[in-house]
Design a protein around this motif. Sequence first.
Motif, PDB file in Angstrom:
ATOM      1  N   GLY A  66       0.795  -1.503  -0.067  1.00 11.16           N
ATOM      2  CA  GLY A  66      -0.008   0.112   0.079  1.00 11.16           C
ATOM      3  C   GLY A  66       0.747   1.155  -0.016  1.00 11.16           C
ATOM      4  O   GLY A  66       0.128   2.514  -0.289  1.00 11.16           O
ATOM      5  N   GLY A  67       2.145   1.155   0.010  1.00  9.43           N
ATOM      6  CA  GLY A  67       3.071   2.393   0.153  1.00  9.43           C
ATOM      7  C   GLY A  67       2.983   2.881  -1.388  1.00  9.43           C
ATOM      8  O   GLY A  67       2.623   2.302  -2.157  1.00  9.43           O
ATOM      9  N   GLY A  68       3.501   4.195  -1.459  1.00 14.09           N
ATOM     10  CA  GLY A  68       3.534   4.721  -2.629  1.00 14.09           C
ATOM     11  C   GLY A  68       4.007   6.424  -2.375  1.00 14.09           C
ATOM     12  O   GLY A  68       4.447   6.768  -1.286  1.00 14.09           O
ATOM     13  N   VAL A  69       3.669   7.082  -3.584  1.00 12.41           N
ATOM     14  CA  VAL A  69       4.220   8.461  -3.386  1.00 12.41           C
ATOM     15  C   VAL A  69       2.843   9.389  -3.617  1.00 12.41           C
ATOM     16  O   VAL A  69       2.001   9.004  -4.235  1.00 12.41           O
ATOM     17  CB  VAL A  69       5.087   8.836  -4.698  1.00 12.41           C
ATOM     18  N   VAL A  70       2.633  10.163  -2.711  1.00  8.68           N
ATOM     19  CA  VAL A  70       1.435  11.113  -2.492  1.00  8.68           C
ATOM     20  C   VAL A  70       1.928  12.312  -2.101  1.00  8.68           C
ATOM     21  O   VAL A  70       2.843  12.665  -1.364  1.00  8.68           O
ATOM     22  CB  VAL A  70       0.661  10.314  -1.286  1.00  8.68           C
ATOM     23  N   GLN A  71       1.268  13.319  -2.479  1.00 10.83           N
ATOM     24  CA  GLN A  71       1.406  14.629  -1.982  1.00 10.83           C
ATOM     25  C   GLN A  71       0.962  14.942  -0.698  1.00 10.83           C
ATOM     26  O   GLN A  71       0.184  14.562  -0.074  1.00 10.83           O
ATOM     27  CB  GLN A  71       0.589  15.584  -3.077  1.00 10.83           C
ATOM     28  N   ALA A  72       1.632  16.264   0.022  1.00  9.73           N
ATOM     29  CA  ALA A  72       1.188  16.420   1.232  1.00  9.73           C
ATOM     30  C   ALA A  72      -0.420  16.776   1.306  1.00  9.73           C
ATOM     31  O   ALA A  72      -0.942  17.208   0.350  1.00  9.73           O
ATOM     32  CB  ALA A  72       2.006  17.608   1.737  1.00  9.73           C
ATOM     33  N   GLY A  83       7.714  -7.475   8.891  1.00  5.84           N
ATOM     34  CA  GLY A  83       7.564  -7.554   7.463  1.00  5.84           C
ATOM     35  C   GLY A  83       8.991  -7.028   6.861  1.00  5.84           C
ATOM     36  O   GLY A  83       9.583  -6.553   7.562  1.00  5.84           O
ATOM     37  N   GLN A  84       8.744  -6.914   5.480  1.00  6.23           N
ATOM     38  CA  GLN A  84       9.963  -6.390   4.675  1.00  6.23           C
ATOM     39  C   GLN A  84       9.825  -4.781   4.671  1.00  6.23           C
ATOM     40  O   GLN A  84      10.736  -4.220   4.306  1.00  6.23           O
ATOM     41  CB  GLN A  84       9.952  -7.157   3.541  1.00  6.23           C
ATOM     42  N   GLY A  85       8.780  -4.155   5.016  1.00  6.48           N
ATOM     43  CA  GLY A  85       8.399  -2.954   4.783  1.00  6.48           C
ATOM     44  C   GLY A  85       8.034  -2.397   3.385  1.00  6.48           C
ATOM     45  O   GLY A  85       8.043  -3.023   2.344  1.00  6.48           O
ATOM     46  N   THR A  86       7.299  -1.163   3.678  1.00  3.62           N
ATOM     47  CA  THR A  86       6.944  -0.638   2.260  1.00  3.62           C
ATOM     48  C   THR A  86       7.001   0.762   2.454  1.00  3.62           C
ATOM     49  O   THR A  86       6.905   1.542   3.403  1.00  3.62           O
ATOM     50  CB  THR A  86       5.168  -0.882   2.232  1.00  3.62           C
ATOM     51  N   GLN A  87       7.374   1.419   1.291  1.00  2.00           N
ATOM     52  CA  GLN A  87       8.038   2.763   1.192  1.00  2.00           C
ATOM     53  C   GLN A  87       6.789   3.722   1.111  1.00  2.00           C
ATOM     54  O   GLN A  87       5.731   3.794   0.222  1.00  2.00           O
ATOM     55  CB  GLN A  87       8.943   3.016  -0.017  1.00  2.00           C
ATOM     56  N   VAL A  88       6.799   4.614   1.840  1.00  3.47           N
ATOM     57  CA  VAL A  88       5.835   5.975   1.784  1.00  3.47           C
ATOM     58  C   VAL A  88       6.797   7.085   1.420  1.00  3.47           C
ATOM     59  O   VAL A  88       7.362   7.523   2.342  1.00  3.47           O
ATOM     60  CB  VAL A  88       4.965   5.966   3.078  1.00  3.47           C
ATOM     61  N   THR A  89       6.114   7.864   0.621  1.00  3.71           N
ATOM     62  CA  THR A  89       7.022   9.055   0.335  1.00  3.71           C
ATOM     63  C   THR A  89       5.961  10.168   0.060  1.00  3.71           C
ATOM     64  O   THR A  89       5.177  10.080  -0.799  1.00  3.71           O
ATOM     65  CB  THR A  89       7.835   9.030  -0.891  1.00  3.71           C
ATOM     66  N   VAL A  90       5.919  11.258   0.801  1.00 10.80           N
ATOM     67  CA  VAL A  90       5.028  12.374   0.838  1.00 10.80           C
ATOM     68  C   VAL A  90       5.886  13.769   0.402  1.00 10.80           C
ATOM     69  O   VAL A  90       6.680  14.005   0.834  1.00 10.80           O
ATOM     70  CB  VAL A  90       4.707  12.641   2.180  1.00 10.80           C
ATOM     71  N   SER A  91       5.259  14.163  -0.679  1.00  9.59           N
ATOM     72  CA  SER A  91       6.070  15.176  -1.403  1.00  9.59           C
ATOM     73  C   SER A  91       5.163  16.445  -1.029  1.00  9.59           C
ATOM     74  O   SER A  91       4.006  16.641  -0.697  1.00  9.59           O
ATOM     75  CB  SER A  91       6.002  15.104  -3.026  1.00  9.59           C
ATOM     76  N   SER A  92       5.947  17.612  -0.876  1.00 11.56           N
ATOM     77  CA  SER A  92       5.339  18.927  -0.640  1.00 11.56           C
ATOM     78  C   SER A  92       5.194  19.923  -1.560  1.00 11.56           C
ATOM     79  O   SER A  92       5.514  19.374  -3.001  1.00 11.56           O
ATOM     80  CB  SER A  92       6.418  19.690   0.371  1.00 11.56           C
ATOM     81  N   LEU A 133      -2.116   1.381   4.395  1.00 10.68           N
ATOM     82  CA  LEU A 133      -1.514   0.315   4.225  1.00 10.68           C
ATOM     83  C   LEU A 133      -1.807  -0.902   4.898  1.00 10.68           C
ATOM     84  O   LEU A 133      -3.026  -1.020   5.612  1.00 10.68           O
ATOM     85  CB  LEU A 133      -0.055   0.862   5.164  1.00 10.68           C
ATOM     86  N   SER A 134      -1.490  -1.880   4.367  1.00  5.85           N
ATOM     87  CA  SER A 134      -2.197  -3.356   4.684  1.00  5.85           C
ATOM     88  C   SER A 134      -0.795  -4.232   5.146  1.00  5.85           C
ATOM     89  O   SER A 134       0.113  -4.114   4.491  1.00  5.85           O
ATOM     90  CB  SER A 134      -2.719  -3.912   3.623  1.00  5.85           C
TER      91      SER A 134
END
Length: 128
Positions: A8-14, A119-128, A20-21
């Motif tokens: 469920g991770g990904g790139v999202v704007q602020a 778990g192995q982790g999932t990346q979450v990136t939040v852009s401004s 996440l699951s």
Amino acid sequence: QVQLVESGGGVVQAGGSLRLSCVASGGTFSSHRVAWFRQAPGKGRDFVSAISQGSSITHYADSVKDRFTISRDNAKSTVYLQMNNLKPEDTAVYYCASQNRFENNRSYYTSAGQYRYWGQGTQVTVSS
């Protein structure tokens, strides 16, 4: 052996949202308390949220209170982390963790050392 897989991770704007699951296999999921931790680049692994076996107990880091919500569906062996109003400082790898023991004290929920399975982790990136 218990295995945990995050997604469920990904790139999202602020200001945006992600869910996440964490799907578990092996063992008995309903007997495990589950937590989310996160680790930003060059930083330590910090507590985010946790939930008890029957969802009667939940905990949140101060930094995510009123923005994140943890829940679980034991029938699906899945724990969710709904993240709303995301901020750039939320950017991190998010890890799911579990332990097969019920506890009441908050310290058992919020300490990484109290969890056996990860778990192995999932990346979450939040852009401004």
